[in-house]
Design a protein around this motif. Structure first.
Motif, PDB file in Angstrom:
ATOM      1  N   GLY A 105      35.015  67.717  10.603  1.00 51.67           N
ATOM      2  CA  GLY A 105      33.700  67.292  11.042  1.00 51.67           C
ATOM      3  C   GLY A 105      33.103  68.304  11.995  1.00 51.67           C
ATOM      4  N   ALA A 106      32.147  67.862  12.807  1.00 51.81           N
ATOM      5  CA  ALA A 106      31.459  68.776  13.710  1.00 51.81           C
ATOM      6  C   ALA A 106      32.403  69.305  14.746  1.00 51.81           C
ATOM      7  CB  ALA A 106      30.293  68.047  14.381  1.00 51.81           C
ATOM      8  N   GLY A 107      32.103  70.493  15.170  1.00 48.11           N
ATOM      9  CA  GLY A 107      32.920  71.113  16.201  1.00 48.11           C
ATOM     10  C   GLY A 107      33.356  72.472  15.756  1.00 48.11           C
ATOM     11  N   GLY A 108      34.540  72.588  15.224  1.00 47.45           N
ATOM     12  CA  GLY A 108      35.001  73.845  14.695  1.00 47.45           C
ATOM     13  C   GLY A 108      35.515  74.738  15.779  1.00 47.45           C
ATOM     14  N   PRO A 109      35.896  75.960  15.428  1.00 43.65           N
ATOM     15  CA  PRO A 109      36.451  76.893  16.382  1.00 43.65           C
ATOM     16  C   PRO A 109      35.476  77.243  17.466  1.00 43.65           C
ATOM     17  CG  PRO A 109      36.757  77.608  14.105  1.00 43.65           C
ATOM     18  CD  PRO A 109      35.811  76.477  14.083  1.00 43.65           C
ATOM     19  N   LYS A 110      35.938  77.354  18.645  1.00 47.10           N
ATOM     20  CA  LYS A 110      35.109  77.760  19.758  1.00 47.10           C
ATOM     21  C   LYS A 110      35.592  79.122  20.247  1.00 47.10           C
ATOM     22  CE  LYS A 110      32.772  73.859  20.221  1.00 47.10           C
ATOM     23  NZ  LYS A 110      33.223  73.178  19.041  1.00 47.10           N
ATOM     24  N   ARG A 117      31.352  82.652  13.300  1.00 46.69           N
ATOM     25  CA  ARG A 117      31.000  82.458  14.707  1.00 46.69           C
ATOM     26  C   ARG A 117      31.247  83.732  15.513  1.00 46.69           C
ATOM     27  NH1 ARG A 117      31.986  80.568  19.813  1.00 46.69           N
ATOM     28  NH2 ARG A 117      30.723  78.783  20.479  1.00 46.69           N
ATOM     29  N   THR A 118      32.326  84.423  15.199  1.00 48.11           N
ATOM     30  CA  THR A 118      32.623  85.679  15.889  1.00 48.11           C
ATOM     31  C   THR A 118      31.506  86.692  15.656  1.00 48.11           C
ATOM     32  OG1 THR A 118      35.014  85.357  15.748  1.00 48.11           O
ATOM     33  CG2 THR A 118      34.245  87.614  16.029  1.00 48.11           C
ATOM     34  N   ALA A 119      31.009  86.753  14.415  1.00 48.10           N
ATOM     35  CA  ALA A 119      29.907  87.668  14.107  1.00 48.10           C
ATOM     36  C   ALA A 119      28.667  87.314  14.918  1.00 48.10           C
ATOM     37  CB  ALA A 119      29.596  87.624  12.609  1.00 48.10           C
ATOM     38  N   LEU A 120      28.396  86.017  15.058  1.00 45.69           N
ATOM     39  CA  LEU A 120      27.249  85.580  15.842  1.00 45.69           C
ATOM     40  C   LEU A 120      27.425  85.951  17.307  1.00 45.69           C
ATOM     41  CD1 LEU A 120      24.600  84.055  16.211  1.00 45.69           C
ATOM     42  CD2 LEU A 120      25.910  81.919  16.304  1.00 45.69           C
ATOM     43  N   VAL A 121      28.618  85.717  17.859  1.00 47.83           N
ATOM     44  CA  VAL A 121      28.887  86.048  19.260  1.00 47.83           C
ATOM     45  C   VAL A 121      28.681  87.543  19.511  1.00 47.83           C
ATOM     46  CG1 VAL A 121      30.685  86.212  21.028  1.00 47.83           C
ATOM     47  CG2 VAL A 121      30.432  84.111  19.704  1.00 47.83           C
ATOM     48  N   GLU A 122      29.156  88.376  18.599  1.00 51.47           N
ATOM     49  CA  GLU A 122      29.014  89.827  18.764  1.00 51.47           C
ATOM     50  C   GLU A 122      27.546  90.239  18.788  1.00 51.47           C
ATOM     51  OE1 GLU A 122      31.280  91.389  15.556  1.00 51.47           O
ATOM     52  OE2 GLU A 122      33.219  91.147  16.584  1.00 51.47           O
ATOM     53  N   ARG A 123      26.746  89.643  17.915  1.00 48.38           N
ATOM     54  CA  ARG A 123      25.312  89.977  17.893  1.00 48.38           C
ATOM     55  C   ARG A 123      24.615  89.478  19.151  1.00 48.38           C
ATOM     56  NH1 ARG A 123      23.267  91.708  13.048  1.00 48.38           N
ATOM     57  NH2 ARG A 123      21.179  90.967  13.598  1.00 48.38           N
ATOM     58  N   LEU A 124      25.014  88.312  19.629  1.00 51.84           N
ATOM     59  CA  LEU A 124      24.427  87.794  20.867  1.00 51.84           C
ATOM     60  C   LEU A 124      24.808  88.661  22.056  1.00 51.84           C
ATOM     61  CD1 LEU A 124      25.022  83.967  20.329  1.00 51.84           C
ATOM     62  CD2 LEU A 124      22.808  85.134  20.352  1.00 51.84           C
ATOM     63  N   ASP A 125      26.056  89.085  22.105  1.00 49.01           N
ATOM     64  CA  ASP A 125      26.502  89.959  23.195  1.00 49.01           C
ATOM     65  C   ASP A 125      25.682  91.247  23.225  1.00 49.01           C
ATOM     66  OD1 ASP A 125      28.436  88.247  24.170  1.00 49.01           O
ATOM     67  OD2 ASP A 125      30.066  89.132  23.002  1.00 49.01           O
ATOM     68  N   GLU A 138      41.342  73.784   3.618  1.00 49.35           N
ATOM     69  CA  GLU A 138      40.884  73.519   4.980  1.00 49.35           C
ATOM     70  C   GLU A 138      41.156  74.725   5.875  1.00 49.35           C
ATOM     71  OE1 GLU A 138      39.556  71.410   8.471  1.00 49.35           O
ATOM     72  OE2 GLU A 138      39.142  71.338   6.326  1.00 49.35           O
ATOM     73  N   SER A 139      42.314  75.329   5.711  1.00 47.97           N
ATOM     74  CA  SER A 139      42.656  76.515   6.499  1.00 47.97           C
ATOM     75  C   SER A 139      41.697  77.659   6.203  1.00 47.97           C
ATOM     76  CB  SER A 139      44.096  76.942   6.192  1.00 47.97           C
ATOM     77  OG  SER A 139      44.429  78.138   6.868  1.00 47.97           O
ATOM     78  N   ASP A 140      41.384  77.856   4.924  1.00 45.98           N
ATOM     79  CA  ASP A 140      40.447  78.909   4.533  1.00 45.98           C
ATOM     80  C   ASP A 140      39.062  78.638   5.106  1.00 45.98           C
ATOM     81  OD1 ASP A 140      42.494  80.063   3.123  1.00 45.98           O
ATOM     82  OD2 ASP A 140      41.838  79.319   1.166  1.00 45.98           O
ATOM     83  N   ARG A 141      38.650  77.376   5.080  1.00 41.62           N
ATOM     84  CA  ARG A 141      37.336  77.008   5.613  1.00 41.62           C
ATOM     85  C   ARG A 141      37.249  77.303   7.107  1.00 41.62           C
ATOM     86  NH1 ARG A 141      34.825  72.961   8.322  1.00 41.62           N
ATOM     87  NH2 ARG A 141      36.812  71.927   8.716  1.00 41.62           N
ATOM     88  N   GLU A 142      38.280  76.947   7.835  1.00 38.80           N
ATOM     89  CA  GLU A 142      38.281  77.190   9.274  1.00 38.80           C
ATOM     90  C   GLU A 142      38.273  78.688   9.580  1.00 38.80           C
ATOM     91  OE1 GLU A 142      41.614  75.105  10.853  1.00 38.80           O
ATOM     92  OE2 GLU A 142      40.620  73.141  10.766  1.00 38.80           O
ATOM     93  N   GLU A 143      38.965  79.457   8.741  1.00 38.16           N
ATOM     94  CA  GLU A 143      38.977  80.913   8.941  1.00 38.16           C
ATOM     95  C   GLU A 143      37.576  81.491   8.730  1.00 38.16           C
ATOM     96  OE1 GLU A 143      41.141  84.928   7.136  1.00 38.16           O
ATOM     97  OE2 GLU A 143      41.824  82.935   6.519  1.00 38.16           O
ATOM     98  N   ARG A 144      36.873  81.025   7.697  1.00 34.96           N
ATOM     99  CA  ARG A 144      35.511  81.504   7.453  1.00 34.96           C
ATOM    100  C   ARG A 144      34.586  81.104   8.595  1.00 34.96           C
ATOM    101  NH1 ARG A 144      36.828  79.806   2.184  1.00 34.96           N
ATOM    102  NH2 ARG A 144      35.673  77.871   2.423  1.00 34.96           N
ATOM    103  N   GLN A 145      34.754  79.881   9.111  1.00 32.09           N
ATOM    104  CA  GLN A 145      33.934  79.436  10.232  1.00 32.09           C
ATOM    105  C   GLN A 145      34.157  80.324  11.448  1.00 32.09           C
ATOM    106  OE1 GLN A 145      34.885  75.343  10.937  1.00 32.09           O
ATOM    107  NE2 GLN A 145      33.616  74.567   9.284  1.00 32.09           N
ATOM    108  N   ALA A 146      35.412  80.631  11.720  1.00 31.52           N
ATOM    109  CA  ALA A 146      35.737  81.459  12.879  1.00 31.52           C
ATOM    110  C   ALA A 146      35.138  82.855  12.733  1.00 31.52           C
ATOM    111  CB  ALA A 146      37.254  81.544  13.049  1.00 31.52           C
ATOM    112  N   GLY A 205      24.279  76.979  10.054  1.00 35.16           N
ATOM    113  CA  GLY A 205      25.451  77.751   9.710  1.00 35.16           C
ATOM    114  C   GLY A 205      26.675  77.368  10.500  1.00 35.16           C
ATOM    115  N   GLY A 206      26.517  76.346  11.337  1.00 39.73           N
ATOM    116  CA  GLY A 206      27.614  75.946  12.197  1.00 39.73           C
ATOM    117  C   GLY A 206      28.683  75.192  11.447  1.00 39.73           C
ATOM    118  N   PRO A 207      29.764  74.887  12.131  1.00 38.76           N
ATOM    119  CA  PRO A 207      30.868  74.165  11.506  1.00 38.76           C
ATOM    120  C   PRO A 207      30.442  72.785  11.070  1.00 38.76           C
ATOM    121  CG  PRO A 207      31.156  74.242  13.881  1.00 38.76           C
ATOM    122  CD  PRO A 207      30.006  75.164  13.552  1.00 38.76           C
ATOM    123  N   GLY A 208      31.017  72.330   9.980  1.00 39.99           N
ATOM    124  CA  GLY A 208      30.662  71.013   9.462  1.00 39.99           C
ATOM    125  C   GLY A 208      31.852  70.328   8.847  1.00 39.99           C
TER     126      GLY A 208
END
Length: 200
Positions: free
Chosen positions: A190-195, A144-152, A133-141, A179-182
């Protein structure tokens, strides 16, 4: 080409690029367990991360050789493999009760193979699930960080507006972009994930 069309094209490209970044993370994870069978079949309890990762964690928790744990997992795999769906039927995710039953069956079978108490194996499996679970959350983060950087970058060069960025991140977090958190399996969030702070 009007501005709304350009924005849609820009968003599609950015999301695709972020998907590639996330895919790279997944490939790296898969390479760690190359040569192993799929985790869903190897781990009737529903553990993620591949049999190599599970065996490594269990070996550490039980103070055993990883090769011995791998042999034990291989020995119990076929007996505990879930039944395949009938022809023409789609597989359905197991219920929480079914996951718990599979986890208990896996603990019992491994305890017998490894000649370790069932309580110790159960605790080790719980530790492995927590690590997964910890590894999964790290990959999600990271994804998402990569997506934020491209959007910026797209906002800075004028391809997108800040409102576009906010909308994309909202869709990503709601799992509308693929590709969002699941769900994280047993014990998943569940839905949500790191913000990220940049969502606003």
């Amino acid at each position: 080409m009007n501005s709304s069309t350009a924005a849609r094209i820009g968003i599609a490209g950015i999301v695709a690029g972020a998907g590639l970044a996330a895919g790279g993370i997944a490939v790296a994870s898969a390479e760690d367990t190359a040569g192993s069978t799929a985790s869903s079949s190897a781990h009737p309890g529903g553990h993620r991360g591949g049999p190599g990762v599970l065996a490594e964690t269990l070996a550490e928790e039980l103070d055993l050789e990883q090769s011995d744990v791998e042999d034990a997992l291989a020995a119990v795999r076929e007996d505990l493999r879930p039944d395949a769906p009938a022809e023409g039927e789609k597989p359905t995710p197991p219920s929480d009760e079914e996951r718990a039953d599979r986890q208990a069956a896996l603990a019992k079978a491994l305890a017998k193979e490894l000649e370790v108490s069932e309580a110790k194996v159960t605790a080790a499996l719980a530790a492995a699930e927590k690590q997964a679970e910890s590894d999964r959350e790290e990959r999600q983060a990271e994804s998402r960080t990569a997506l934020v950087e491209r959007l910026d970058a797209a906002v800075e060069d004028g391809t997108l507006t800040k409102a576009d960025k906010t909308s994309v991140l909202k869709a990503y977090d709601a799992e509308l972009l693929g590709g969002g958190p699941g769900p994280g399996g047993p014990g998943g969030r569940g839905a949500g994930g790191p913000k990220a702070d940049a969502a606003s």
